[in-house]
Design an enzyme around this catalytic site. Sequence first.
Site, PDB file in Angstrom:
ATOM      1  N   ASP A 391       0.872  -1.173   0.000  1.00 14.96           N
ATOM      2  CA  ASP A 391       0.000   0.000   0.000  1.00 14.96           C
ATOM      3  C   ASP A 391       0.910   1.225   0.000  1.00 14.96           C
ATOM      4  OD1 ASP A 391       0.728   0.356   2.631  1.00 14.96           O
ATOM      5  OD2 ASP A 391      -1.302   0.689   3.368  1.00 14.96           O
ATOM      6  N   ASP A 680      -0.848  -2.057   6.264  1.00 11.44           N
ATOM      7  CA  ASP A 680      -1.080  -1.846   7.693  1.00 11.44           C
ATOM      8  C   ASP A 680      -2.546  -1.626   8.035  1.00 11.44           C
ATOM      9  OD1 ASP A 680      -1.433   0.547   6.463  1.00 11.44           O
ATOM     10  OD2 ASP A 680      -0.257   1.724   7.879  1.00 11.44           O
ATOM     11  N   ASN A 748      24.761 -43.357  -4.216  1.00  8.20           N
ATOM     12  CA  ASN A 748      25.131 -44.547  -3.440  1.00  8.20           C
ATOM     13  C   ASN A 748      24.098 -45.656  -3.591  1.00  8.20           C
ATOM     14  OD1 ASN A 748      27.442 -43.443  -2.514  1.00  8.20           O
ATOM     15  ND2 ASN A 748      26.640 -42.833  -0.518  1.00  8.20           N
ATOM     16  N   ASN A 774      25.983 -42.698   6.950  1.00  9.13           N
ATOM     17  CA  ASN A 774      24.925 -41.693   6.903  1.00  9.13           C
ATOM     18  C   ASN A 774      25.010 -40.732   8.092  1.00  9.13           C
ATOM     19  OD1 ASN A 774      22.610 -40.896   5.524  1.00  9.13           O
ATOM     20  ND2 ASN A 774      21.385 -41.658   7.218  1.00  9.13           N
ATOM     21  N   ASP A 778      25.793 -36.797   8.024  1.00 11.31           N
ATOM     22  CA  ASP A 778      24.782 -35.888   8.566  1.00 11.31           C
ATOM     23  C   ASP A 778      25.366 -34.935   9.607  1.00 11.31           C
ATOM     24  OD1 ASP A 778      22.762 -36.689   6.989  1.00 11.31           O
ATOM     25  OD2 ASP A 778      21.829 -38.032   8.441  1.00 11.31           O
TER      26      ASP A 778
HETATM   27  N1  LIG Z   1     -10.351   9.230   8.004  1.00 11.84           N
HETATM   28  C1  LIG Z   1     -10.914   9.305   6.805  1.00 11.84           C
HETATM   29  N2  LIG Z   1     -11.987  10.072   6.620  1.00 11.84           N
HETATM   30  C2  LIG Z   1     -12.557  10.126   5.435  1.00 11.84           C
HETATM   31  N3  LIG Z   1     -12.140   9.506   4.357  1.00 11.84           N
HETATM   32  C3  LIG Z   1     -11.067   8.748   4.461  1.00 11.84           C
HETATM   33  C4  LIG Z   1     -10.401   8.592   5.691  1.00 11.84           C
HETATM   34  N4  LIG Z   1      -9.375   7.766   5.507  1.00 11.84           N
HETATM   35  C5  LIG Z   1      -9.391   7.405   4.228  1.00 11.84           C
HETATM   36  N5  LIG Z   1     -10.407   7.987   3.589  1.00 11.84           N
HETATM   37  C6  LIG Z   1     -10.752   7.828   2.186  1.00 11.84           C
HETATM   38  O1  LIG Z   1     -10.671   6.458   1.826  1.00 11.84           O
HETATM   39  C7  LIG Z   1      -9.723   6.284   0.800  1.00 11.84           C
HETATM   40  C8  LIG Z   1      -9.011   4.992   0.970  1.00 11.84           C
HETATM   41  O2  LIG Z   1      -8.367   4.963   2.231  1.00 11.84           O
HETATM   42  P1  LIG Z   1      -6.805   4.821   2.327  1.00 11.84           P
HETATM   43  O3  LIG Z   1      -6.132   5.864   1.532  1.00 11.84           O
HETATM   44  O4  LIG Z   1      -6.450   4.705   3.729  1.00 11.84           O
HETATM   45  O5  LIG Z   1      -6.624   3.428   1.596  1.00 11.84           O
HETATM   46  P2  LIG Z   1      -5.301   2.593   1.504  1.00 11.84           P
HETATM   47  O6  LIG Z   1      -5.525   1.511   0.507  1.00 11.84           O
HETATM   48  O7  LIG Z   1      -4.908   2.186   2.850  1.00 11.84           O
HETATM   49  O8  LIG Z   1      -4.316   3.638   0.911  1.00 11.84           O
HETATM   50  P3  LIG Z   1      -2.807   3.798   1.211  1.00 11.84           P
HETATM   51  O9  LIG Z   1      -2.153   2.972   0.176  1.00 11.84           O
HETATM   52  O10 LIG Z   1      -2.588   5.245   0.994  1.00 11.84           O
HETATM   53  O11 LIG Z   1      -2.539   3.339   2.595  1.00 11.84           O
HETATM   54  C9  LIG Z   1      -8.797   7.484   0.906  1.00 11.84           C
HETATM   55  O12 LIG Z   1      -8.203   7.811  -0.295  1.00 11.84           O
HETATM   56  C10 LIG Z   1      -9.740   8.567   1.340  1.00 11.84           C
HETATM   57  O13 LIG Z   1     -10.383   9.132   0.252  1.00 11.84           O
HETATM   58 MG   LIG Z   2      -3.244   2.071   4.089  1.00 15.33          MG
END
Ligand SMILES: Nc1ncnc2c1ncn2[C@@H]1O[C@H](COP(=O)(O)OP(=O)(O)OP(=O)(O)O)[C@@H](O)[C@H]1O
Ligand SMILES: [Mg+2]
Length: 940
Positions: A391, A680, A748, A774, A778
């Site tokens: 991510d 994460d 062998n 063996n 080993d």
């Molecule tokens: N706290 C929040 N409040 C409102 N919208 C949110 C919040 N957190 C995330 N989002 C929306 O949700 C979308 C996806 O969440 P996020 O970016 O955390 O995804 P992700 O796959 O974990 O991305 P990244 O690779 O950046 O970690 C964000 O781009 C944002 O638009």
């Molecule tokens: Mg993320």
Amino acid sequence: MSSKSLTLSLKPASAFDAHESQTSKPVSFAQRLKRTFSPAERKRLEEVALRNEAIDMLVNCASFDTDALLARLFTDRQGLTSEWAAERLIKYGPNIIHATKPPAWYTLLLLAATHPFQILLIILACSNVVIPGNVNWPPFVYLMLMFLFATVSRFVQEMKSTSAAQTLLALYKTHVIAFRRVLKDSLSVPCKLERSAVVPGDVIQLTAGTVFPGDCIIISANDLMVGESSLTGESIPVQKTAGAVNNSGGIFDCTNIGLMGTNVQSGVGVAVVVNTGDRTFISGVASELSKKGSRTAYDRGVHQVTYLLLGITVTLVTAIVLIDIYYGKQDPSSAFEFGVATACGVLPEMLPMVINGNLIKGSLELVKHRAIVKQISSIQNVGAMEVLCSDKTGTLTKDEVVLIRSVNADGNVSMAPLSLGFINSCLQEGLKNILDEAIIDAAAEGFADFGVVNGVVDAYQCIAEIPFDFERRCVSVVVEKGSTSEDSGDTMVANSVSRETIMVCKGAVEEILTHSTSFIDNNGLACALTQEKLSEITEMIHEMNNDGLRVLGVATRTFAIPKAGYSKVDENDMTFQGCLAFLDPPKETSVEAIQQLRDLAVEVKVLTGDNLNVSVKICRDVGIPVTHVYSGNQLESMSEKEFENAVEVGTVFAKLSPVQKRQIVEHLQSKGKVVGFLGDGINDALALKCADVGISVDMATEVAKDAADIILLEKSLLILSHAVRTGRIVYGNTVKYIKMATSSNFGNCFSNVVAALWFPSFQPISAIMILTNNMLYDISQTTMPWDSVDESFLEIPRKWDIIDLLMFIVSIGPLSSLFDASTFAINLNYWGWNDGVDTLGFFQTSWFIESLLTQTIIVHLLRTEKIPFIQSAASWQVLLGTGLTCVAGMVLPFTPMGSLLGMAVIPAIQYGFIFMNIFLYVCVVLGGKAIYIRVRGRWL
Ligand SMILES: Nc1ncnc2c1ncn2[C@@H]1O[C@H](COP(=O)(O)OP(=O)(O)OP(=O)(O)O)[C@@H](O)[C@H]1O
Ligand SMILES: [Mg+2]
């Protein structure tokens, strides 16, 4: 301590006692058990009965209303007191599932002693003393000593690996928030508890990412969606409710039950723990689940190798036994005994020890680089990893998101989006992430200038929340202006925020715009959101994204008359208030780390839930190619063929749902790739679990940490390149052992077949000599985890390849048979050792020495694709181990032990023949190696 609290604290224990005494010791059942089963089986069955009873009680509890339920569990909404919790912890023990506890030392000892190799040693030993009139004590004693030595060394190794695994696990902790109080009348406070400290009756807080720490009944829920994929494999989250339900449909139909190991995907709630540890539903399936979950590239490889070796062994040994019986060389039982000894010779029975030794060494090595390996076998998968899906936030970018702009729909600076965003971030109880933190930080600064920071949130009362989820990508709070600080908010919040009930929604700006029908202009007036205006806003967002800014949209909806309840469908017909733009700069180390991974031939793909434009910008900045980028929507509308192609060539995938992240990982795996996933978030958990190696960070959500195999103590791709190298060293040393041991043992064994056909009247080596040979070999191989690996070997991902192993065994193995045959010819023709009686000792000893020496010396040729000693030398441990083994083999015939084994002292000149043979063998293997590398393109 008051007497009242004492009475209360004792109550739960006795009530649970009563419950247990009915279940664990039903007289007739126990008697039946005693009559029919062994103590171990009885214990297991009792555990099963207890668990079933506990699960029945859980289902029963599901039909209770909250007050009755809490009374039944002797707890209340404020949670347990410290004293009650301590008593229950003593009574029920730590919240650990038995299947995940390490085996006891005596179990390990028993396993070590009952290994097939050890059993064979006992059979061979006993065969020397059980036949009356033919009792031969010395070989019996020798074989028993061998048994002891092999058992103890296997046991010590197993103990070491178990304790290393425990040390690693202790470095990693999982937590849950539970309400506890000091005394019954004290204020209840949310405390961060380690999962193992949770007890029945604990009241726990549920927010996105929480992993249920035991089997629970949910007593409050707001849009609570729970992922049960860890139990059911179903990736779509299930909606959970609070309050009594009809429990006739069983455990999975009770929507108020949250089972241990399942996790909150979105929404908020409170639950009370009913069962912990071995009484939970998952404990009954834990071993099954761990079996299912562990079929990674490494496990598949080990299985294939095992089957291949078994196949080879059975074939060759059957051939030897049949030939022996056909020629009447031995009676069937001795032929069988010889066959089994030969089988022992072929099977690399030190394989588990060498693999474990390698894995432990690699895992402990990684701790130095600040990475904890939860499952030590994952270390090999990291080395084999060909694609790393990651991510974006905190991996490629810094974990320091800063809000730098708050603009209205016209693109002018406005405080309204920030203030509304602030209200939303502060009041929402679900998923609070770094974007919320950035809003709160920025708002605190902004508000401080106006001197009204305190009280803004107090001025609004949150009456409802529509929690965040990764499909909608937004979160809403419904607020009412409170009466405590009349003026505080008005200066900041746009006009539309009046004393009415208002829903404040913030989220991915595209989604927010889709659900808005009007916007607030420069004058603070609401205007219709026309197609033209929409394009204008979209253009503005693109520009911000192209500057690397992450953008959230903020919108509101006013309700003249408050509703009874609010849900996703209310996030419509909203008024767009503006955008919040965040700086999420790439880490300085990202470029270097990506380059390092590329140098190690690991392809990096970014799988993010964030917007495409900003992801492309970040990826470009850190050197990830952005020629093939796709959004989740695009993937969805593709045909299967197009999807396959996109996943293969794409490097950046944006706006993905959690399921899409997993689909991409699965698809890459189905194409034979070993896939790692680094993430994460809650939205990463499915992909983490599915990947061959799931990697998370210490700061991650509990659910992500749970799903991962490796936890990084720092979220840095730089650690990963160390991990990849370590994994490849581990793999290198393991595969070296397998290839060396199997190919020379195969050689062998093959020579035995040749001998059986060539001189059918006697065996070229005795069963006991095969075992000694063996064992000596080993012992020398236990140094393998300390061997060095050529730099060139570390350059590309390495994974198990069964065909390659087979090719190696059949091409390199029989080369030694050529020289075995030459020794046979010298023995038979030059020395005339062919009567199988008086000269048998000479024949067998000379082949014992020759086979042990070739097998050991060849280690130095096989361990590297380079020229041994000149271009690549083994570590001193391996040099010492192999050197001592050769010396031991040559000295043995001169010792009393040698005569015990039926060895004879061979003429000095025969040593000359053996050395000449070995020299020629080394030359042939060097030539064979060059040809093999040219044809197959690889060596190890
Ligand atoms: N706290 C929040 N409040 C409102 N919208 C949110 C919040 N957190 C995330 N989002 C929306 O949700 C979308 C996806 O969440 P996020 O970016 O955390 O995804 P992700 O796959 O974990 O991305 P990244 O690779 O950046 O970690 C964000 O781009 C944002 O638009
Ligand atoms: Mg993320």
